[in-house]
Write a protein that holds these residues in place. Sequence first.
Motif, PDB file in Angstrom:
ATOM      1  N   GLU A 255       7.304  13.348  58.127  1.00 47.50           N
ATOM      2  CA  GLU A 255       7.542  13.630  59.551  1.00 47.50           C
ATOM      3  C   GLU A 255       6.289  13.364  60.384  1.00 47.50           C
TER       4      GLU A 255
ATOM      5  N   ARG B  74       4.141  10.844  59.770  1.00 45.47           N
ATOM      6  CA  ARG B  74       3.703   9.444  59.656  1.00 45.47           C
ATOM      7  C   ARG B  74       3.562   8.782  61.033  1.00 45.47           C
ATOM      8  N   GLN B  75       4.523   9.023  61.914  1.00 47.65           N
ATOM      9  CA  GLN B  75       4.481   8.398  63.243  1.00 47.65           C
ATOM     10  C   GLN B  75       3.285   8.881  64.060  1.00 47.65           C
TER      11      GLN B  75
ATOM     12  N   ARG C  98       0.281   7.092  62.679  1.00 41.24           N
ATOM     13  CA  ARG C  98       0.356   5.672  63.034  1.00 41.24           C
ATOM     14  C   ARG C  98      -0.028   5.452  64.500  1.00 41.24           C
ATOM     15  N   LYS C  99       0.437   6.350  65.339  1.00 38.03           N
ATOM     16  CA  LYS C  99       0.154   6.266  66.769  1.00 38.03           C
ATOM     17  C   LYS C  99      -1.346   6.404  67.038  1.00 38.03           C
TER      18      LYS C  99
ATOM     19  N   GLU D 110      -1.808   5.545  56.513  1.00 35.71           N
ATOM     20  CA  GLU D 110      -1.782   5.136  57.922  1.00 35.71           C
ATOM     21  C   GLU D 110      -3.180   4.942  58.514  1.00 35.71           C
TER      22      GLU D 110
END
Length: 231
Positions: free
Chosen positions: A169, A171-172, A175-176, A211
Motif C-alpha cells: 500500500e 509503494r505509490q 515511488r512518488k 522504489e
Amino acid sequence: MVAEKYLEIQKRVENACARAGRDPGEVTLIAVSKTKPVGMLNEAYQAGARDFGENKVQEILEKYPVLPQDIRWHMIGHLQTNKVRQVVGKACLIHSVDSVKLAAEIEKESSKRNLVTPILLEVNVAEEESKFGFHLSETEQALTEIAAFPHVSIQGLMTIAPFVKDAEENRQIFRKLYQFFIDIKQKKADNVYMNVLSMGMTGDFEVAIEEGATMVRVGTGIFGEREKREN
Ligand SMILES: *Cc1c(COP(=O)(O)O)cnc(C)c1O
C-alpha cells in the motif's frame, strides 16, 4: 538476539537490492534504537551496526558518550528549535527538517560553530494530519529558501509512510517521492545535493528499497517492540 536480528535485516536489505538490481552499497541500514538501552545498541554494534537513529535529542546526548565513537547518530524525530543547539555537531544527519524556521535555527547554531550541518527535508507525502513534514507541493519552495543557508547542506529527503498492514500500500508513496527526488536532483541547484532518500521502516523497508531508498530506518525489526508506539 539483537545481533541475529540485525544480521537478518541486513540480509533482507541485500536481497531487496538484488531484486531491484541495485548495489547493496547504495543502501544504509539505520538501526533505530529509540527507547532501547545501551546494552542492546552494543549488541547491534558488535554485529556491525554503525548508523543508529534516535528521535529525541536527550537520548542521543545520553547514549553517545557511553558508546563507541565511530557510531553515526541520525536524528530522525521531530526537532524543536530550542533543542537544535544540543544536537548540532553530534548528529551526522538531521532527517526531520520540517520547517524553514527550523532550518534557520540549524543555520544559526552551525554558523556559530563554523560547521556545515547535513540535513534532509521531511516530506509528508500522504498529507496525514498527524504527521510533520512539508507537503510535496511546498517542498520545492522550502528547498529554495533553505539552500540559501551556507551552514546547512541539503542532502536529500525523508518520509514516514502511513502505518499500513500491507507494505504494498505504500509503494505509490515511495515511488512518488523518488520521482520528485530525481526531478530535483536533475535541476542541480546550488547547495541541494539529493544523495539521500530516507524511507522505509520495519514494515515496508523492502518495498522502499525497490522504489529507490538509500537509507532505511528499522527499529522493531532489530530491537523488538517498544513499550509504547512513538510516531
Ligand atoms: C521509530 C521510527 C522508525 C522505526 O520504526 P519501526 O517500525 O520500529 O521500524 C523509523 N523512522 C522514524 C522517524 C521513527 O520515529
